[in-house]
Scaffold this motif. Structure first.
Motif, PDB file in Angstrom:
ATOM      1  N   ALA A 978       8.088 -25.296   5.578  1.00  0.00           N
ATOM      2  CA  ALA A 978       8.351 -25.051   4.034  1.00  0.00           C
ATOM      3  C   ALA A 978       9.156 -23.439   4.460  1.00  0.00           C
ATOM      4  O   ALA A 978       9.216 -23.554   5.919  1.00  0.00           O
ATOM      5  N   GLU A 979      10.396 -23.837   3.892  1.00  0.00           N
ATOM      6  CA  GLU A 979      11.234 -22.920   3.563  1.00  0.00           C
ATOM      7  C   GLU A 979      10.716 -21.571   3.156  1.00  0.00           C
ATOM      8  O   GLU A 979      11.499 -20.341   3.064  1.00  0.00           O
ATOM      9  N   LEU A 980      10.273 -22.117   1.837  1.00  0.00           N
ATOM     10  CA  LEU A 980       9.914 -20.408   1.091  1.00  0.00           C
ATOM     11  C   LEU A 980       8.876 -20.062   1.577  1.00  0.00           C
ATOM     12  O   LEU A 980       8.105 -20.673   1.060  1.00  0.00           O
ATOM     13  N   TRP A 981       9.320 -19.616   2.585  1.00  0.00           N
ATOM     14  CA  TRP A 981       8.131 -18.307   3.106  1.00  0.00           C
ATOM     15  C   TRP A 981       8.537 -17.438   3.793  1.00  0.00           C
ATOM     16  O   TRP A 981       9.502 -17.651   4.347  1.00  0.00           O
ATOM     17  N   SER A 982       8.088 -16.433   4.445  1.00  0.00           N
ATOM     18  CA  SER A 982       8.396 -15.604   5.229  1.00  0.00           C
ATOM     19  C   SER A 982       6.870 -14.652   6.409  1.00  0.00           C
ATOM     20  O   SER A 982       5.830 -14.630   5.607  1.00  0.00           O
ATOM     21  N   GLU A 983       7.254 -14.187   6.745  1.00  0.00           N
ATOM     22  CA  GLU A 983       5.797 -13.988   7.459  1.00  0.00           C
ATOM     23  C   GLU A 983       5.967 -12.896   7.071  1.00  0.00           C
ATOM     24  O   GLU A 983       4.421 -12.218   6.531  1.00  0.00           O
ATOM     25  N   ALA A 984       6.171 -12.167   5.826  1.00  0.00           N
ATOM     26  CA  ALA A 984       6.467 -10.781   5.411  1.00  0.00           C
ATOM     27  C   ALA A 984       5.603 -11.400   4.141  1.00  0.00           C
ATOM     28  O   ALA A 984       4.227 -10.186   3.433  1.00  0.00           O
ATOM     29  N   ILE A 985       5.816 -12.473   3.369  1.00  0.00           N
ATOM     30  CA  ILE A 985       5.296 -13.246   2.433  1.00  0.00           C
ATOM     31  C   ILE A 985       3.558 -12.931   3.248  1.00  0.00           C
ATOM     32  O   ILE A 985       2.154 -12.749   2.299  1.00  0.00           O
ATOM     33  N   LEU A 986       3.245 -14.290   4.046  1.00  0.00           N
ATOM     34  CA  LEU A 986       1.721 -13.699   4.703  1.00  0.00           C
ATOM     35  C   LEU A 986       1.184 -12.992   4.839  1.00  0.00           C
ATOM     36  O   LEU A 986      -0.162 -12.375   4.699  1.00  0.00           O
ATOM     37  N   ILE A 987       1.226 -11.880   4.984  1.00  0.00           N
ATOM     38  CA  ILE A 987       0.729 -10.536   5.480  1.00  0.00           C
ATOM     39  C   ILE A 987       0.783 -10.095   3.863  1.00  0.00           C
ATOM     40  O   ILE A 987       0.061  -9.302   4.375  1.00  0.00           O
ATOM     41  N   ARG A 988       1.691  -9.904   3.306  1.00  0.00           N
ATOM     42  CA  ARG A 988       0.953  -9.404   1.966  1.00  0.00           C
ATOM     43  C   ARG A 988      -0.041 -10.095   1.465  1.00  0.00           C
ATOM     44  O   ARG A 988      -1.164  -9.481   0.874  1.00  0.00           O
ATOM     45  N   ALA A 989      -0.005 -11.027   1.135  1.00  0.00           N
ATOM     46  CA  ALA A 989      -0.394 -12.468   0.647  1.00  0.00           C
ATOM     47  C   ALA A 989      -2.245 -11.801   1.587  1.00  0.00           C
ATOM     48  O   ALA A 989      -3.706 -11.827   0.247  1.00  0.00           O
ATOM     49  N   LEU A 990      -2.282 -11.298   2.981  1.00  0.00           N
ATOM     50  CA  LEU A 990      -3.677 -11.546   3.514  1.00  0.00           C
ATOM     51  C   LEU A 990      -3.634  -9.991   3.124  1.00  0.00           C
ATOM     52  O   LEU A 990      -4.973  -9.779   2.927  1.00  0.00           O
ATOM     53  N   HIS A 991      -2.961  -9.588   2.680  1.00  0.00           N
ATOM     54  CA  HIS A 991      -3.658  -7.690   2.519  1.00  0.00           C
ATOM     55  C   HIS A 991      -4.128  -7.563   1.209  1.00  0.00           C
ATOM     56  O   HIS A 991      -4.955  -7.354   0.609  1.00  0.00           O
ATOM     57  N   LEU A 992      -3.644  -8.518   0.178  1.00  0.00           N
ATOM     58  CA  LEU A 992      -4.235  -9.081  -0.963  1.00  0.00           C
ATOM     59  C   LEU A 992      -5.818  -9.936  -0.947  1.00  0.00           C
ATOM     60  O   LEU A 992      -6.450  -9.713  -2.107  1.00  0.00           O
ATOM     61  N   ILE A 993      -5.720 -10.264  -0.219  1.00  0.00           N
ATOM     62  CA  ILE A 993      -6.661 -11.134   0.239  1.00  0.00           C
ATOM     63  C   ILE A 993      -8.331  -9.731   1.235  1.00  0.00           C
ATOM     64  O   ILE A 993      -8.995 -10.355   0.134  1.00  0.00           O
ATOM     65  N   THR A 994      -7.124  -9.054   1.856  1.00  0.00           N
ATOM     66  CA  THR A 994      -8.680  -7.760   1.800  1.00  0.00           C
ATOM     67  C   THR A 994      -8.879  -6.534   0.381  1.00  0.00           C
ATOM     68  O   THR A 994     -10.054  -6.937   0.869  1.00  0.00           O
ATOM     69  N   LEU A 995      -7.685  -6.985   0.076  1.00  0.00           N
ATOM     70  CA  LEU A 995      -8.293  -6.558  -2.017  1.00  0.00           C
ATOM     71  C   LEU A 995      -9.416  -6.953  -1.833  1.00  0.00           C
ATOM     72  O   LEU A 995     -10.389  -5.882  -2.267  1.00  0.00           O
ATOM     73  N   ALA A 996      -9.072  -8.473  -2.166  1.00  0.00           N
ATOM     74  CA  ALA A 996      -9.910  -9.291  -2.776  1.00  0.00           C
ATOM     75  C   ALA A 996     -11.819  -8.689  -2.445  1.00  0.00           C
ATOM     76  O   ALA A 996     -12.409  -8.153  -3.109  1.00  0.00           O
ATOM     77  N   LEU A 997     -11.577  -8.736  -0.786  1.00  0.00           N
ATOM     78  CA  LEU A 997     -12.838  -8.802  -0.475  1.00  0.00           C
ATOM     79  C   LEU A 997     -13.263  -7.284  -0.443  1.00  0.00           C
ATOM     80  O   LEU A 997     -14.489  -7.075  -0.263  1.00  0.00           O
TER      81      LEU A 997
END
Ligand code: ZN
Ligand code: ZN
Ligand code: ZN
Ligand code: ZN
Ligand code: ZN
Ligand code: ZN
Length: 1984
Positions: A978-997
């Motif tokens: 997958a090219e439309l991806w970056s580590e920064a995106i993943l990290i941000r998504a993970l942070h959003l999950i933490t917020l949800a938790l």
């Protein structure tokens, strides 16, 4: 009230554009001093005037009281006499002159007013009727200090004057100092200005004084009242009639005399000031029109500038009109304003101005007068009161007239609270006209608009004006008037048809389409006008500044009126400066954007105030909300529709994603125009927040949408667009739009504007999220960001586009997720999240400090700039809570460091972080966490709960779209391709999950506590996410390679998932102890793993970096191999010293910074080298031995810094030189009154005892080949020529004076000094047995030589006997001696060289000669003249003086001479001494011999009296140095050789002894030395240990003392009673000045001069005088005029002196001995240093800790110099005739005469090092010292006028108002009068300090270092401004008092300044600072 704020804002907050524009006008800032108009009268007074009898006329007037004739009578008088009394000087430039005006025009008025001739008395009586004042009302002059109390002031404009402040309680509070811009007044006593401590002690009301002030008028005698009323009315009427008229023909007929109209030659052409034309233009026009010289033209121009107008031509009407035409014709663009007036009219106007000044004095006498005057001012005439007439006449008034009227308002209305209100109403009534006049005015420096601040800052008055006079709206409308001129009617694509609305709506909406438009092409005049108009906004700020506590209906209504107008302004701004993305080509012109932001900054505080007003009242907020909504609606209906939409179509498109069909705005940020200015939407969002307090905002919102047909999404649409723009900009899509857009986006989120821009937009988005369906909201966001594909096909992470495009898309996604984190996580705004205001502040501070420790000033700046109304109280307490204040040393700044427990609150996605901040903070926090052993996983901390109405935002976290998005991210992580991806995106998504938790956790707890099953509020992220398989994906992530770095994070999240799953299962069991945020720390296993991996990575990284570094280092070392050799005087071994290189390449000193305060230039010589040298040496005396130990003296090898080659220093090779700087110095001077009067005839043979002049040499110590240096120097010269061609600004070295910079370290130099080999190494072949000769014989021999050489010649012309030296040969002297003596004497002097004769190479010879020449020219400031007799000898002076300086430096550092000197100094002295030693060999021996004899004649008795100074006046160290080098040459017959170089043989020993003996006697016979003065000295010394030859020594001293006392008897009686006698004999007690002048000659009383100034008590602190402090204060307060003062001084001096004479006891022998030894030390220390470098004999190995001034040091030095330790041997009279002779010479009558010379001061032994002026501990004390006695001036910032304290003598240096007239402006023009151009500091420096002056510029709080490079001969100076040694509590300096915190003296810093002064490093520092500041324009430092 003092309008400091507006000054502040215009200084700092603008974007430079405004400032640029004003530079053209800066030359117009000159003071207005009407008084100065009068110049010396050199015109005869007409007969008519001489005969005028004023009292007779006054009687006439008195008889007219009550009749109508009174005015006519006066007018007739004025018509006749005014033109006579005020007439133009024949030289028109000099302006008006007065002839008996006081007597004829004013005196009758006085007599009339008081009804008596004895007006003085009457005034006193009337003054007695006043109540003591309870308000101060002191009017501030420009730059006067003001004081603000943080604890008690109601707003920032409340200030106190110095006098009140010192007498008030606030002194103990947390005050702030500031400098007034002029015009404000002291608020002491104003109950509305202070929360407490309203009155200072001076203005405290007496108990019975609370009675009403209504009887003010009653208290005046009735008749007086009538007369005063009558007179005031006539005077005021007259003045208004004359000053406020546009045409002279409006003048009443009764005032016109015969010369009014018609054919006469008494017309003048009047030239007026404007802002458009520069000085040069005006001068050019004048030189052509009236054919004056440039100089005259300049004088006219400065008068115009200062006064506002000037007469340029006198003559008949025709002539004058011709000039007028020419002037107007010759000016480009807009013609200069010019009028022709009859002279008598001008005279009347001038008189009117004078009358107004007079009135100010009169009304100041009595409260009653003031009230009467106010009444008169309110007299109406033609419907306008006089006040209004004045206010409206601004456009016809000129500067000086405006200024007097302005002042009279302040002095009348503003001193009386009732009248203030009356005035305010009038002011309000005419508000827009006043502003119109001001905006159009070209003379903006005085204006009636300045009065605004005085009116609106009174809270009660402000409220009254709003509610009763609609002030809010009036002011806004006044500004709108100017905005309308700037509107650009945008073309409207579509007009919305609203069926049920009438035409008016369409009209309204049409208007709303108009946007402000600013163009770069507008003329400066128009721009200036708009800039001035913007100041209206300050009025608004003041008006709304204080929020009322109670609202009346009128107040509400009028507030809303104003609010509506304000909305209009915002709607003009809404959408201004639109940009469209540039594709293809880069934009051609950067659009204007600064003006828009300037307005934003200015309205920020206003919006803040409006919100506060609204938030206090439900009705108001509701109405304001609706009004704003209405405006927004109309905007929406007319807003730009996307290019994609056809006409008349709806702007809404339907977007479908999966099952959702969602309405979105069809607007494309990439294609459609966009603006960052959306103030209306922002205001609505802000009010929405406040609304929650009173109503349900959601309901209100929906109502609004319904009523005005707003699409709800419009509310946040525009805010969203800007976020998209920002993301695209970051992704690089807007690159072609240039800096204009980048700047706008920068300021959009920058601290200056973000409060009203970025923060509000985030708020709008949050509101939007809370009001909208979560799925809808997210789709709208994704649509706008262009990221819908992510949710449409989450699994498809492949890109079909180019790599760049893909990268852009990824970046935008990163930004989108970041924005989501912000929307969901930023809840620290009160009413958004459940927080208080201080929590928000705390969070902000924590995040600031997470970027690293910060000094206080930076922290504070970040908070005050944002416009946040942070009370400093809060800031301080929050700081205490969150951070530790750490200070490394006394001199350094303190920093705040975040507390450990606050680290947990760090959020890497904090919304105010820039990208750079984010990186920096992450790095810093990780570092801190590592120290604490915390995990390196940085999680967002759990945010506080949302406020109720925002609670629905969290639904975003579990909605379908969100979960799809997360799924997409996780899926693409697992998908390798997958090219439309970056580590920064993943990290941000993970942070959003933490917020949800976090939310899940919160809701879980809430449910438990509420125990009710409210399912609707249930937040079940975990459960919902199951549908999307989030957890499964997360588990897969643990093995995905793309997620390698996030493994810890992922596993942490998974654990939480598990926990919730468990919780769901065991929900009822209530395991409440779990918290999400902390459990990660427990996981040690995971942590260790992670840590290990991290360490591995780090190790790899480190290895890589080290490899790179080594490679670099290697290259460098190879290139500069020799640099790394041990020092550059290596003692032959080439060992590589690793510690050296960095210290060798000295870093430039930045004086202005903290580091600059340390002596970084002094590269320390490695300690070991010294140690080595020392330990292996036996204690060896350096003098009198011929046992030349040459073993230690290996060859010198130096490395040239230029070519990097090593060379041995030899006599016969190419010279090696050191760059050096020569300057004439007066640093060591004990007598500032004395200086070299005429350098061309000055005789430098002898150095005076008070060291009043000297030549100092310094060097950086870097060696360079002479040939290399010549190459380098030539290139410098060429470079300099080019530099001139390129018109570059100031250079930091002056090629004309031979200056250059050291090629290595860039130190300023002006010569080079050659390095020579060790002297003994080339004179070393003299292997002789030491001659056996006694001291006595040696002396005898020299005496014979001296006397044998004196010859006399009879002058034919003058018939006088002339004495001269004819050096007699050695043979003739030895003839007179005993044979053995003769032999030895011959041996000592006559030896003629060894077998190996070395010679100088030409190169060395030339370098020595040039160096000597440089010393001569630069040291004496004379033209080069190689044949001058002074050239050979002057070099020795510089050698001695430089050594003395070094000794002084060691002394102030309490260092022994053994302590290692900095390398640059050792290098320098060693070179200098050697050059001095061989200097004599290169010159005519005859001259040298004669010089030697001349020097000897001071020490030895001669048979005839010679014209030489007395021994008591000569500095013996200088004598020693010169004699040391000349004696060996005295008896040579041939060309001197190296054998004649002094190397420390018997000659030197005996010479040293002779000098020491002479010095003993010099000291003993010095002023009061042998008498007891200071108990302390003798006490402390008596306790010293006693040694064996004690008695002998004391006896010897005593007998000498006896002799001195005896032979000086007469002298003492004159000397010791000095002052007392002087006064008693000759001073008339009436003439204070004379006393002082006399006293100044005496050391003690010299300080009295300082007592006269303002700085009384500080001088007392310093001096040990027994004078009593309070007494002196008493004396100085009633200053120098009266005779009481004189006698007080007289008595004080007498008592002081007499107690001294009466107790004049001789010191005890022991005490004398110790005091003597102490006094001898400076000379001994200098001599030891001198001989150490001359002979090269190592220092004795005594511990270097021996303190200076201690007896052990004395012994050590005596031993080292081979001198007897015991003074008895030196002072034994029995075997020493010379001693007797010396005593005789000291007491001969010559001495007395020479000492009575003017400008000599008796020296006090032991001589101390010169100190700098002792500054007071507190800075305010310093401010107060200089605040008095400074010429008044307004609206001027002139470099030359700031009072300065000379730190060298303590004098206050300030330009008097007289002189600044000529010079303040001349800096802008080159004039032919150089003297007029010199600043006060420049002149003072010449007088007081020589070449380097140090001044503390008190009001600017900066230190001026001034270096005059040519002693005033050619007016060359350079300088620099550096911080003062004052620090605030946070250890920071405050140059220019920007922060105004209390400042305290930092002794350490001051000591460093002192050191730099003594070590003569300031020229170098200045040069370095100039290099750093590199300003384009050269500052003319001679003007300071
Ligand atoms: Zn005051
Ligand atoms: Zn006061
Ligand atoms: Zn206070
Ligand atoms: Zn070289
Ligand atoms: Zn150097
Ligand atoms: Zn001075």
């Amino acid at each position: 009230m003092n309008d400091t704020d507006s000054a502040d804002m215009s200084d700092d907050d603008d974007f430079g554009l405004d400032n640029d524009l004003t530079t053209a006008n800066s030359n117009e800032q000159t003071p207005i001093i009407i008084e100065d108009l009068t110049t010396a009268i050199d015109i005869s007074v007409p007969e008519e005037l001489q005969q005028f009898d004023s009292s007779k006329f006054a009687q006439d007037l008195l008889s007219k009281v009550g009749t109508s004739d009174f005015q006519t009578c006066l007018y007739q008088h004025w018509r006749r006499y005014t033109p006579l009394c005020y007439t133009y000087h024949p030289n028109l430039v000099k302006g008006m002159i007065e002839l008996r005006a006081q007597d004829i025009l004013f005196r009758p008025l006085e007599i009339f007013l008081y009804g008596t001739q004895d007006t003085e008395n009457a005034i006193q009586t009337i003054k007695g009727l006043n109540n003591p004042p309870t308000v101060c009302g002191h009017l501030f002059k420009s730059e006067e200090p003001t004081y603000f109390c943080r604890d008690c002031c109601v707003d920032a404009t409340c200030v106190l004057c110095t006098e009140c402040f010192l007498q008030s309680e606030h002194r103990k509070h947390r005050y702030k100092m500031n400098v007034s811009a002029g015009g404000g007044y002291c608020d002491c006593g104003d109950t509305e200005a202070w929360k407490q401590d309203v009155h200072c002690a001076l203005h405290k009301p007496k108990n019975d004084q609370e009675q009403d002030n209504n009887d003010i008028l009653e208290r005046l005698p009735n008749l007086l009242k009538i007369r005063a009323g009558l007179l005031f009315e006539v005077l005021l009427n007259f003045s208004v009639q004359l000053l406020c008229c546009g045409d002279y023909q409006e003048t009443p007929v009764v005032l016109r005399n015969d010369d009014w109209d018609g054919n006469h030659d008494r017309y003048v052409t009047m030239l007026f000031n404007d802002e458009i034309h520069t000085y040069d233009q005006v001068i050019a026009v004048l030189t052509r029109s009236i054919s004056c010289s440039k100089q005259e033209g300049h004088e006219y121009a400065s008068v115009v500038d200062r006064e506002g107008r000037t007469a340029v031509r006198c003559g008949n009407l025709e002539q004058c009109q011709e000039v007028q035409q020419m002037i107007m014709h010759h000016t480009v663009d807009i013609p200069l304003k010019c009028r022709v007036y009859p002279k008598c009219f001008v005279s009347l106007q001038y008189f009117a101005q004078k009358l107004m000044l007079y009135m100010q004095e009169v009304i100041a006498i009595s409260d009653g007068f003031r009230r009467l005057f106010c009444l008169c001012e309110m007299n109406a005439k033609d419907q306008l009161t006089l006040t209004e007439r004045i206010l409206l006449a601004e456009n016809v008034l000129w500067k000086s007239a405006k200024s007097v009227l302005h002042q009279i308002f302040i002095n009348s209305f503003f001193m009386d609270s009732e009248w203030k209100k009356t005035f305010a109403i009038l002011y309000m009534k005419n508000y827009s006209t006043i502003w119109r006049n001001y905006v159009k005015d070209h003379d903006e420096y005085v204006s009636f608009t300045d009065l605004s601040v005085q009116v609106y800052t009174v809270p009660s008055l402000a409220r009254y004006l709003i509610s009763s006079h609609n002030a809010f709206q009036t002011i806004v409308e006044a500004f709108l008037e100017y905005c309308r001129k700037k509107l650009n009617c945008m073309y409207i694509k579509r007009i919305v048809y609203i069926p049920y609305r009438s035409l008016t709506v369409i009209l309204f909406s049409f208007e709303a389409q108009e946007k402000l438009l600013f163009l770069r092409t507008t003329t400066s005049m128009v721009q200036n006008e708009f800039r001035r108009a913007q100041s209206i906004l300050y009025d608004l700020k003041y008006l709304l500044g204080i929020v009322p506590t109670q609202y009346t209906p009128e107040l509400r209504e009028n507030f809303l009126n104003g609010f509506t107008s304000f909305l209009r302004l915002l709607s003009y701004m809404h959408g201004m400066d639109k940009v469209v993305r540039q594709v293809g080509q880069h934009i051609e012109f950067e659009p204007e954007w600064e003006t828009g932001f300037n307005i934003v900054i200015k309205i920020q505080t206003i919006i803040q105030s409006i919100l506060e007003w609204c938030s206090q009242d439900p009705e108001l907020s509701q109405k304001a909300y609706v009004k704003t909504g209405e405006t927004l609606a109309s905007m929406q209906q007319n807003s730009d529709i996307s290019h994609m939409i056809k006409k008349d179509a709806s702007p809404i498109v339907k977007i479908s994603v999966h099952d959702h069909k969602i309405e979105c705005y069809s607007y494309d940020v990439q294609k459609d125009p966009i603006s960052v200015h959306i103030p209306v939407a922002r205001l609505l969002a802000a009010i929405y927040i406040h609304l929650q307090r009173y109503t349900d905002p959601t309901a209100t919102f929906h109502n609004l949408c319904q009523q005005y047909k707003i699409y709800p999404c419009f509310f946040y649409e525009e805010a969203l667009r800007i976020q998209v723009l920002s993301a695209q900009h970051i992704a690089g899509l807007w690159r072609r739009n240039g800096y204009s857009l980048s700047n706008q986006l920068y300021f959009y989120s920058n601290i200056k504007c973000r409060k009203e821009m970025y923060d509000r937009d985030i708020l709008a988005l949050q509101i939007g999220a809370s009001l909208t369906q979560p799925n809808t909201f997210l789709v709208q966001l994704l649509h706008k960001f262009g990221l819908l594909e992510w949710v449409r096909s989450p699994e498809n992470g492949y890109s079909t586009e180019t790599e760049t495009k893909t990268r852009e898309k990824v970046r935008i996604m990163e930004e989108f997720l970041h924005l989501l984190i912000i929307i969901l996580g930023e809840r620290y705004e009160p009413y958004v999240g459940q927080v208080m205001k201080d929590e928000k502040l705390k969070r902000e501070i924590i995040h600031q400090l997470c970027t690293g420790p910060l000094p206080h000033s930076e922290l504070v700046r970040n908070f005050t700039d944002s416009g946040q109304e942070v009370g400093t109280v809060d800031l301080e307490s929050v700081l205490k809570e969150t951070a530790d204040f750490k200070k490394l040393s006394h001199t350094s700044k303190g920093h705040y460091e975040l507390k450990n427990d606050c680290l947990i609150d760090y959020n890497p996605f904090y919304y105010h972080y820039t990208k750079a901040d984010q990186c920096r903070s992450e790095e810093y926090v990780l570092k801190r966490r590592k120290i604490l052993g915390l995990s390196s996983l940085l999680l967002i901390p759990s945010p506080p709960a949302f406020y109720d109405s925002f609670q629905s935002i969290i639904q975003l976290l579990q909605c379908d779209i969100f979960l799809t998005l997360i799924k997409a991210v996780l899926h693409r992580t697992i998908d390798q391709k997958a090219e439309l991806w970056s580590e920064a995106i993943l990290i941000r998504a993970l942070h959003l999950i933490t917020l949800a938790l976090f939310e899940e956790e919160r809701s879980f707890h809430k449910q438990q506590t509420l125990s009710s099953n409210v399912s609707s509020h249930n937040f079940q992220f975990c459960e919902n996410s199951q549908k999307y398989g989030i957890e499964k994906l997360l588990t897969q992530l643990t093995t995905a390679t793309k997620a390698e770095t996030c493994k810890e994070f992922v596993s942490h999240i998974l654990k939480s998932f598990n926990k919730f799953n468990e919780k769901q299962n065991v929900r009822d069991e209530q395991s409440s102890s779990l918290t999400v945020s902390q459990d990660f720390t427990n996981d040690t296993n995971k942590k260790a793993q992670k840590e290990k991996r991290r360490k591995e990575l780090a190790a790899q990284k480190r290895a890589k970096i080290i490899a790179q570094m080594t490679a670099l280092q290697k290259n460098f070392m190879e290139g500069n191999k020799d640099l790394f050799d041990e020092a550059h005087i290596s003692t032959g071994n080439d060992s590589l010293s690793p510690s050296l290189p960095s210290s060798l390449i000295a870093t430039p000193v930045l004086l202005g910074t903290e580091s600059g305060m340390t002596e970084s230039m002094d590269t320390n010589f490695p300690e070991e080298l010294y140690a080595k040298e020392r330990t292996n040496q036996v204690f060896q005396s350096c003098l009198g031995t011929t046992d030349l130990d040459l073993s230690s003296q290996t060859n010198l090898i130096l490395t040239c810094i230029f070519c990097q080659e090593n060379s041995e220093v030899r006599l016969n090779s190419d010279a090696i030189v050191l760059p050096a700087y020569i300057e004439s110095s007066r640093t060591l001077s004990k007598n500032r009154l004395r200086k070299i009067e005429n350098p061309d005839t000055f005789d430098p043979s002898f150095m005076s005892n008070d060291l009043y002049w000297g030549i100092h040499v310094s060097s950086c110590g870097h060696a360079i080949h002479a040939s290399c240096w010549i190459k380098y120097h030539d290139s410098v010269l060429i470079q300099d020529q080019r530099r001139v061609l390129r018109m570059r600004g100031a250079t930091n070295y002056d090629v004309e004076r031979g200056e250059f910079l050291c090629p290595l370290c860039q130190t300023l130099s002006n010569t080079v000094i050659p390095v020579l080999p060790y002297l003994r190494s080339f004179a070393g072949d003299i292997k002789l047995t030491p001659p056996q000769m006694s001291y006595k014989d040696w002396l005898d021999g020299l005496e014979k030589a001296l006397n044998g050489s004196i010859e006399s010649r009879y002058e034919d012309e003058s018939h006088e006997e002339q004495l001269f030296f004819n050096p007699c040969p050695l043979s003739s002297i030895t003839k007179m001696m005993a044979e053995t003596v003769a032999f030895n004497f011959q041996l000592l002097f006559g030896f003629a060289g060894g077998s190996k004769v070395q010679e100088f190479s030409d190169s060395i010879r030339e370098r020595i000669t040039t160096f000597g020449r440089s010393i001569y020219t630069l040291g004496l400031n004379v033209d080069p003249d190689d044949d001058n007799d002074r050239v050979p000898t002057i070099l020795w002076t510089s050698c001695a003086y430089t050594i003395q300086t070094i000794e002084n430096l060691l002394r102030i550092d309490s260092k022994s001479i053994l302590s290692p000197l900095p390398l640059r100094q050792t290098e320098l002295i060693s070179a200098l001494v050697k050059v001095a030693a061989v200097n004599g060999l290169l010159h005519d021996i005859d001259k040298i011999k004669k010089h030697c004899l001349k020097l000897l004649s001071v020490l030895l008795p001669s048979r005839v009296r010679l014209q030489v100074p007395s021994l008591s006046d000569v500095d013996l160290f200088h004598l020693l140095v010169s004699l040391c080098f000349t004696i060996p040459i005295l008896f040579t017959n041939e060309i001197p050789r190296f054998a004649h170089v002094a190397i420390g043989n018997l000659n030197d020993l005996y010479l040293m002894r002779l000098i020491l003996t002479a010095h003993c006697l010099q000291i003993l016979s010095s002023h009061n030395f042998i008498y007891q003065q200071d108990q302390n000295i003798s006490e402390s010394l008596n306790s010293d240990t006693i040694n064996t030859d004690d008695d002998e020594e004391i006896e010897a001293i005593n007998s000498v003392v006896q002799r001195i006392v005896q032979s000086q008897n007469e002298l003492i009686s004159i000397e010791c009673t000095d002052v007392n006698e002087h006064i008693g004999q000759s001073i008339l007690p009436n003439d204070g000045k004379q006393i002082i002048e006399r006293l100044c000659h005496d050391k003690y009383t010299k300080k009295l001069k300082w007592f006269m100034g303002d700085n009384v008590w500080y001088m007392c602190q310093r001096e040990t005088l027994t004078l009593k402090l309070p007494k002196y204060r008493a004396i100085t307060t009633d200053c120098s005029k009266n005779s009481e003062f004189n006698s007080a001084i007289f008595n004080e001096c007498r008592s002081n002196q007499s107690c001294q004479t009466s107790s004049q006891r001789l010191l005890s022998g022991r005490a004398l001995r110790e005091k003597l030894k102490l006094s001898l030390l400076p000379l001994l220390r200098c001599s030891a240093i001198f001989y150490h470098y001359l002979t090269g004999i190592a220092w004795p190995t005594i511990s270097t800790t021996a303190l200076p001034d201690s007896p052990s040091e004395y012994t050590m030095i005596c031993q080292y110099l081979g001198l007897p330790n015991c003074l008895s041997k030196i002072l034994n009279q029995n075997n020493d005739n010379n001693l007797n002779d010396l005593v005789n010479s000291l007491t001969s009558s010559d001495t007395i005469t020479s000492r009575d010379q003017i400008n000599t001061v008796p020296l006090i032994y032991p001589m101390e090092v010169n100190e700098l002026y002792p500054l007071p501990k507190e800075y305010i004390d310093l401010m107060n010292q200089v605040s008095q006695g400074v010429a008044p001036y307004k609206y001027a910032r002139d470099e030359t006028r700031s009072p300065c304290i000379c730190l060298i003598c303590g004098e206050i240096v300030v330009r008097s108002s007289q002189t600044n007239r000529q010079t303040s402006v001349s800096s802008l023009v080159t004039t032919n009068h150089p003297e007029a151009n010199l600043g006060p500091c420049y002149l003072h420096t010449l007088r007081c300090c020589g070449s380097v002056g140090l001044y503390l510029r008190v009001k600017e709080c900066s230190l001026l270092v001034l270096n005059i490079t040519d002693n005033g001969r050619g007016n060359k100076a350079r300088g620099t401004l550096i911080p003062t040694p004052y620090l605030d509590d946070y250890g920071e300096t405050d140059q220019n008092l920007r922060r105004g915190n209390p400042l305290h003296l930092c002794e350490e810093r001051y000591h460093l300044l002192h050191r730099r002064w003594l070590s003569h490093t300031y020229p170098e520092d200045i040069s370095r600072n100039m290099e750093l500041s590199a300003s384009v324009y050269a500052t003319n430092w001679t003007l300071f």
